[in-house]
Every structure is written in C-alpha cells, then in structure tokens.
Write an enzyme that holds these catalytic residues in place. Structure first.
Site, PDB file in Angstrom:
ATOM      1  N   GLY A 184       0.794  -1.230   0.000  1.00  0.00           N
ATOM      2  CA  GLY A 184       0.000   0.000   0.000  1.00  0.00           C
ATOM      3  C   GLY A 184       0.827   1.280   0.000  1.00  0.00           C
ATOM      4  O   GLY A 184       0.278   2.373   0.112  1.00  0.00           O
ATOM      5  N   LYS A 205      -6.905   5.212 -13.219  1.00  0.00           N
ATOM      6  CA  LYS A 205      -8.178   5.754 -12.735  1.00  0.00           C
ATOM      7  C   LYS A 205      -8.387   5.310 -11.291  1.00  0.00           C
ATOM      8  O   LYS A 205      -8.132   4.158 -10.941  1.00  0.00           O
ATOM      9  CB  LYS A 205      -9.303   5.206 -13.626  1.00  0.00           C
ATOM     10  CG  LYS A 205     -10.679   5.653 -13.219  1.00  0.00           C
ATOM     11  CD  LYS A 205     -11.238   6.635 -14.219  1.00  0.00           C
ATOM     12  CE  LYS A 205     -12.491   7.287 -13.712  1.00  0.00           C
ATOM     13  NZ  LYS A 205     -12.448   8.760 -13.863  1.00  0.00           N
ATOM     14  N   ILE A 250     -10.783   4.022  -8.900  1.00  0.00           N
ATOM     15  CA  ILE A 250     -12.122   3.427  -8.918  1.00  0.00           C
ATOM     16  C   ILE A 250     -12.807   3.810  -7.607  1.00  0.00           C
ATOM     17  O   ILE A 250     -12.249   3.620  -6.530  1.00  0.00           O
ATOM     18  CB  ILE A 250     -12.048   1.886  -9.081  1.00  0.00           C
ATOM     19  CG1 ILE A 250     -11.196   1.506 -10.321  1.00  0.00           C
ATOM     20  CG2 ILE A 250     -13.435   1.262  -9.154  1.00  0.00           C
ATOM     21  CD1 ILE A 250     -11.728   1.965 -11.646  1.00  0.00           C
ATOM     22  N   HIS A 267     -12.146  -5.153  -3.110  1.00  0.00           N
ATOM     23  CA  HIS A 267     -10.925  -5.857  -3.508  1.00  0.00           C
ATOM     24  C   HIS A 267     -11.255  -7.353  -3.603  1.00  0.00           C
ATOM     25  O   HIS A 267     -11.573  -7.983  -2.596  1.00  0.00           O
ATOM     26  CB  HIS A 267      -9.817  -5.617  -2.471  1.00  0.00           C
ATOM     27  CG  HIS A 267      -8.566  -6.406  -2.722  1.00  0.00           C
ATOM     28  ND1 HIS A 267      -7.365  -5.831  -3.057  1.00  0.00           N
ATOM     29  CD2 HIS A 267      -8.345  -7.735  -2.716  1.00  0.00           C
ATOM     30  CE1 HIS A 267      -6.456  -6.767  -3.240  1.00  0.00           C
ATOM     31  NE2 HIS A 267      -7.025  -7.948  -3.026  1.00  0.00           N
ATOM     32  N   LYS A 297      -4.632  -5.128   4.255  1.00  0.00           N
ATOM     33  CA  LYS A 297      -5.788  -5.963   4.588  1.00  0.00           C
ATOM     34  C   LYS A 297      -5.876  -6.281   6.079  1.00  0.00           C
ATOM     35  O   LYS A 297      -4.867  -6.458   6.737  1.00  0.00           O
ATOM     36  CB  LYS A 297      -5.693  -7.280   3.807  1.00  0.00           C
ATOM     37  CG  LYS A 297      -5.706  -7.057   2.298  1.00  0.00           C
ATOM     38  CD  LYS A 297      -5.134  -8.233   1.538  1.00  0.00           C
ATOM     39  CE  LYS A 297      -4.989  -7.891   0.066  1.00  0.00           C
ATOM     40  NZ  LYS A 297      -4.194  -8.870  -0.673  1.00  0.00           N
ATOM     41  N   ASN A 337       0.316 -11.199  -7.392  1.00  0.00           N
ATOM     42  CA  ASN A 337       1.284 -11.535  -6.347  1.00  0.00           C
ATOM     43  C   ASN A 337       1.848 -12.914  -6.623  1.00  0.00           C
ATOM     44  O   ASN A 337       1.103 -13.881  -6.773  1.00  0.00           O
ATOM     45  CB  ASN A 337       0.628 -11.485  -4.966  1.00  0.00           C
ATOM     46  CG  ASN A 337       0.408 -10.063  -4.518  1.00  0.00           C
ATOM     47  OD1 ASN A 337       1.334  -9.245  -4.564  1.00  0.00           O
ATOM     48  ND2 ASN A 337      -0.800  -9.740  -4.113  1.00  0.00           N
ATOM     49  N   ARG A 358       3.442 -15.170  -4.951  1.00  0.00           N
ATOM     50  CA  ARG A 358       3.780 -15.955  -3.758  1.00  0.00           C
ATOM     51  C   ARG A 358       2.486 -16.365  -3.082  1.00  0.00           C
ATOM     52  O   ARG A 358       1.408 -15.960  -3.510  1.00  0.00           O
ATOM     53  CB  ARG A 358       4.605 -15.097  -2.789  1.00  0.00           C
ATOM     54  CG  ARG A 358       3.840 -13.853  -2.426  1.00  0.00           C
ATOM     55  CD  ARG A 358       4.457 -13.008  -1.372  1.00  0.00           C
ATOM     56  NE  ARG A 358       3.877 -11.673  -1.387  1.00  0.00           N
ATOM     57  CZ  ARG A 358       2.724 -11.340  -0.857  1.00  0.00           C
ATOM     58  NH1 ARG A 358       1.984 -12.259  -0.251  1.00  0.00           N
ATOM     59  NH2 ARG A 358       2.256 -10.116  -0.930  1.00  0.00           N
ATOM     60  N   VAL A 365      -0.868 -14.070   2.822  1.00  0.00           N
ATOM     61  CA  VAL A 365      -1.241 -14.187   4.234  1.00  0.00           C
ATOM     62  C   VAL A 365      -2.635 -14.830   4.352  1.00  0.00           C
ATOM     63  O   VAL A 365      -2.900 -15.645   5.221  1.00  0.00           O
ATOM     64  CB  VAL A 365      -1.249 -12.781   4.885  1.00  0.00           C
ATOM     65  CG1 VAL A 365      -1.908 -12.804   6.258  1.00  0.00           C
ATOM     66  CG2 VAL A 365       0.164 -12.234   4.987  1.00  0.00           C
TER      67      VAL A 365
HETATM   68  P1  ADP Z   1       0.020  -2.976  -3.028  1.00  0.00           P
HETATM   69  O1  ADP Z   1       0.847  -3.869  -3.887  1.00  0.00           O
HETATM   70  O2  ADP Z   1       0.785  -1.815  -2.477  1.00  0.00           O
HETATM   71  O3  ADP Z   1      -0.765  -3.715  -1.993  1.00  0.00           O
HETATM   72  P2  ADP Z   1      -2.271  -2.839  -4.844  1.00  0.00           P
HETATM   73  O4  ADP Z   1      -2.130  -2.457  -6.253  1.00  0.00           O
HETATM   74  O5  ADP Z   1      -2.463  -4.294  -4.537  1.00  0.00           O
HETATM   75  O6  ADP Z   1      -1.017  -2.266  -4.022  1.00  0.00           O
HETATM   76  O7  ADP Z   1      -3.464  -2.033  -4.192  1.00  0.00           O
HETATM   77  C1  ADP Z   1      -3.737  -2.071  -2.802  1.00  0.00           C
HETATM   78  C2  ADP Z   1      -5.126  -1.524  -2.516  1.00  0.00           C
HETATM   79  O8  ADP Z   1      -5.242  -0.191  -3.024  1.00  0.00           O
HETATM   80  C3  ADP Z   1      -6.247  -2.285  -3.206  1.00  0.00           C
HETATM   81  O9  ADP Z   1      -6.676  -3.381  -2.473  1.00  0.00           O
HETATM   82  C4  ADP Z   1      -7.328  -1.217  -3.297  1.00  0.00           C
HETATM   83  O10 ADP Z   1      -7.967  -1.071  -2.055  1.00  0.00           O
HETATM   84  C5  ADP Z   1      -6.527   0.041  -3.549  1.00  0.00           C
HETATM   85  N1  ADP Z   1      -6.441   0.319  -5.009  1.00  0.00           N
HETATM   86  C6  ADP Z   1      -5.460  -0.057  -5.858  1.00  0.00           C
HETATM   87  N2  ADP Z   1      -5.700   0.399  -7.112  1.00  0.00           N
HETATM   88  C7  ADP Z   1      -6.859   1.080  -7.058  1.00  0.00           C
HETATM   89  C8  ADP Z   1      -7.644   1.832  -8.012  1.00  0.00           C
HETATM   90  N3  ADP Z   1      -7.267   1.967  -9.271  1.00  0.00           N
HETATM   91  N4  ADP Z   1      -8.780   2.423  -7.581  1.00  0.00           N
HETATM   92  C9  ADP Z   1      -9.174   2.332  -6.297  1.00  0.00           C
HETATM   93  N5  ADP Z   1      -8.485   1.668  -5.359  1.00  0.00           N
HETATM   94  C10 ADP Z   1      -7.338   1.040  -5.717  1.00  0.00           C
END
Ligand code: ADP
Length: 428
Positions: free
Chosen positions: A142, A178, A180, A185, A214, A267, A269, A272
C-alpha cells in the site's frame, strides 16, 4: 509430507517457536532484516550447508525477490514458486499491466508503462479523467500510492509518490490509473503446474483494509454471483497463462459498483490470507506448492474445485487501535487460543515468548469456517471472545466490533469501510 525442514532465524529470534520446532535451525544474522532475513548470501549458505533440496520463501521478506529465486536455482536448489523472470515481470506493476492488456484481461484505465515526466503524467490524468491514482511500479504494502482529485494537486502528489517509491523500493518509476470509486478488492487464487495446467481456487474478498493493508479476508465474496465468479476466474487463469506462471499465485482485481472489474496486480507468492481458500476448497495450498515444485502435475482439475461453506480470516496484530495503531511489542504472559470444529489459529505465540520490535506486528491469524456466512460470522465472534492474549495490546477487540457492524454483517462494504467507520468503532 515427511520432509525434513531447516528454518532460518535472526539473533533475537533464537527463542522463536519456528526455531525451536524445526528439524534444524540456522542463525543467519543480527536483528536488522537487511542483515538476516534479507541476507541472501547467508540464507543460501545455510541451505547449502544443511543439504536442502528446495527453498520455500514464505510471504514477506524475499518471497517476491526475483534475484533470490534466480540464485536459489543457480545453487542447484528448487525454488518453491515461479521463475525469477516471472517474479521480475509481475513485480513491475506497469509491465504486468502491459502484459494483461495484451492478453485481453481488463485493467484499470491508465497509462501504458511508467510515466517519465510531470507533463506526461498530467496529460495521462487528463485523458483518464479525475480522480486518478499515482502508483509506484515497484510498489507493495500500500505504499507509494497517491490519490489525486484535480490537476492542481497533481504536481505535489507526483513528486511525493516518486520520492516515497524511491525511498521504499529503490525505484522511483510511477504510473497513473483511474481511481475506482468505492471498489471492492477481489482476488483469485490461481495454481499452475509445469505441464501447462492452470486452475483457480475461487476468490477472496479483502476489502476490509486500513491504509490499503488488509485486516479481514473472506471467501466466497458476497459481491459475486456464480456467473461473475466464473468470468473473473477465467480472466485470472488467462492472466496466469499470459505470465507463463508456475506454482501458486494471486490475481488481484478491483470491482466497481456496476460489476465491472479490473486487474490491479499479481502476487507471485502465497498470501497471508490463503487459509480462507484452504477452508472452502479443502486444498492444502502449501502441500500443493511443494508437489508442483517437485514436478508433479496439479492434483485436481478445475471441475474438481468446489467451494464449500464460508470462511473468514482476522489478522491479529500487536498494536493499539485506540492510540493510532501504535505497535505494541513485548512479552506474552498469558495465552488462550480458541478451538473447536472449523476454527484454525496460525500462530507462533506461546506463553513467555517475546514479540520483537524489529519485524511486522502480525502475531496470529484466526480463521473460521462454517456452512454459511452467518455461521462463520458467529463462529468468528465466539473465537475472538475466547482468544486471550495477555502482555501486549492487540486489535482483537476492534476485529470483534467490525464483526458486529451492520454493513459487515450484510456484506455491504467496500475498501472505504475502515476510513468511514474507524472513528465510531474506536470511540468507546
Ligand atoms: P500494493 O501492492 O501496495 O498492496 P495494490 O495495487 O495491490 O497495491 O493495491 C492495494 C489496494 O489499493 C487495493 O486493495 C485497493 O484497495 C486500492 N487500489 C489499488 N488500485 C486502485 C484503483 N485503481 N482504484 C481504487 N483503489 C485502488
């Protein structure tokens, strides 16, 4: 499986449960992760000296490090996971997006590849339409993410995202996509063997997050109909094929209010939250990982995968939610674990053990399974009540409160749940 195991530990972890229980344990360095759990030289030496055949990277630390996977192989050992090249390609989120676009998996509208300059970033944002999200290509956990609601905010967000990306991941490349609104998720567990078989094991909903991290995960998701599950599952399998994936992995999507879904990242791997998938499918994911790495074909076809009942996982952290989630390391003086049918606790806690300040503060995962989601919620509440940890502060009470929230009970929540409700949840 009857396989002897060797574990590694850092100096302050010499009393940790894994070091005490394994067939053999090797110290790989001092407390600082860089010098121990991330010390590739020492870890590989430990594997060679003890005569290991294979290395399981777990999650965190080196589990998504492509050079580590390459070096394991170079040492003549089997890496229990995908090839280094696949980890490298998927670890770069803008590259992963490019590959998904090429194979027809829907991605969040945004830039193709990284954005080099402020001007290019502004132009991309204009094209996509505000609000947008600036994301680090090498990002994770995050971090390196910035929401931008207007062109005026872009410049500042662009430079702070770049600086954070550089500091956290040693790579300042960012891209724009964008934002969203109020998404959920939804991620799919995929599995591929070396014979060309690729399947998925259904989804996990991980929308209860704090700062994109999470907290609670469940399977199946309340948001998916069987038809949507099938469609997303097919796209997850397509994504894995496009990546030439092997072993266990996760394809992450965000789902909007209209039922549109978009790939966000893969991911490479085990996650969790993999136990909720194990609970509803009955598949032991780690066992399957070892089998596939040993060259066996997957032990099931897509038709054999049946989702049974409902499962929820709560991450239990040593932290104080009432004081800004301040980490709370310390010594465990009393411990009682919940149990009974359909209750699983993944933990290395024991009375007297010390939770070190050096590493992540997740100290246990509590997972339940029931015939229906309502049963699983009831069982989770009861298990949280029975879970007693004395000596350090934890987030058990906060999890308990979330499990009683109307929106959670009804399954009407999105990734904004914690931001919206945290103040009320911790206000008494
Ligand atoms: P990381 O690898 O840092 O965990 P992620 O790409 O998996 O990053 O995104 C983590 C969280 O960020 C997602 O679960 C979601 O809640 C939020 N997120 C990521 N991309 C978007 C998006 N385009 N629009 C809205 N929320 C997003």
């Amino acid at each position: 499986m009857g396989i002897e195991t060797v574990v590694i530990y850092s100096e302050p972890d010499s009393d940790a449960l894994h070091a005490q229980l394994a067939d053999e344990a090797v110290c790989v360095g001092p407390a600082k992760a860089q010098d121990s759990y991330l010390n590739i030289k020492n870890i590989l030496s430990a594997a060679m000296i003890t005569g290991c055949d294979a290395v399981h990277p777990g999650f965190g630390f080196l589990s998504e490090n492509a050079s580590f996977a390459d070096l394991v192989k170079k040492c003549g050992l089997v890496f229990i996971g995908p090839d280094g090249d696949v980890i490298r390609a998927m670890g770069n989120k803008s590259e992963a997006r490019r590959r998904m676009v090429a194979c027809g998996v829907p991605v969040v509208p945004g830039s193709v590849g990284g954005v080099d300059s402020l001007e290019q970033g502004l132009a991309e944002a204009e094209k996509i339409g505000y609000p947008v999200l600036i994301k680090a290509s090498s990002g994770g956990g995050g971090r390196g993410m910035r929401r931008v609601f207007s062109p005026e905010e872009f410049e500042c967000a662009f430079s702070t995202a770049k600086a954070e990306a550089k500091a956290c991941f040693g790579d300042d490349e960012v891209y724009v996509e964008k934002l969203i609104q109020q998404p959920r998720h939804i991620e799919f567990q995929i599995f591929a063997d070396s014979k060309g078989n690729v399947i998925h094991l259904g989804e996990r909903e991980c929308s209860i997050q704090r700062r994109n991290q999470k907290m609670i995960e469940e399977s199946p998701s309340r948001a998916l109909t069987p038809a949507l599950r099938e469609k997303m599952g097919e796209h997850a399998v397509m994504a894995a094929r496009a990546a030439e994936y092997r072993n266990a992995g996760t394809v992450e999507f965000v789902l909007d209010k209209q039922g549109n879904y978009y790939f966000i990242e893969m991911n490479t791997r085990v996650q969790v939250e993999h136990p909720v998938t194990e609970m509803v499918t009955g598949v032991d994911i780690i066992r399957e990982q070892i089998r596939v790495a040993a060259g066996f074909p997957l032990s099931m076809n897509q038709e054999d995968v049946k989702l049974r009942g409902a499962s929820i996982e709560c991450r239990i952290n040593a932290e104080n939610p009432y004081e800004g989630f301040r980490p709370c390391p310390g010594q465990i003086v009393g411990l009682h674990l919940p149990g009974g049918p359909g209750v699983r606790v993944d933990t290395a806690l024991y009375p007297g053990c010390k939770i070190s300040p050096h590493y992540d503060n997740m100290i246990a995962k509590l997972i339940v399974h029931g015939p229906t989601r309502a049963d699983a919620i009831r069982k989770m509440r009861r298990s949280l009540e029975e879970f007693l940890i004395q000596g350090v502060e934890t987030n058990i009470e906060l999890q308990y409160l979330i499990l009683h929230h109307q929106d959670f009970i009804k399954g009407r929540y999105d990734t904004g749940f914690m931001e919206k409700h945290l103040d009320t949840l911790v206000s008494y």
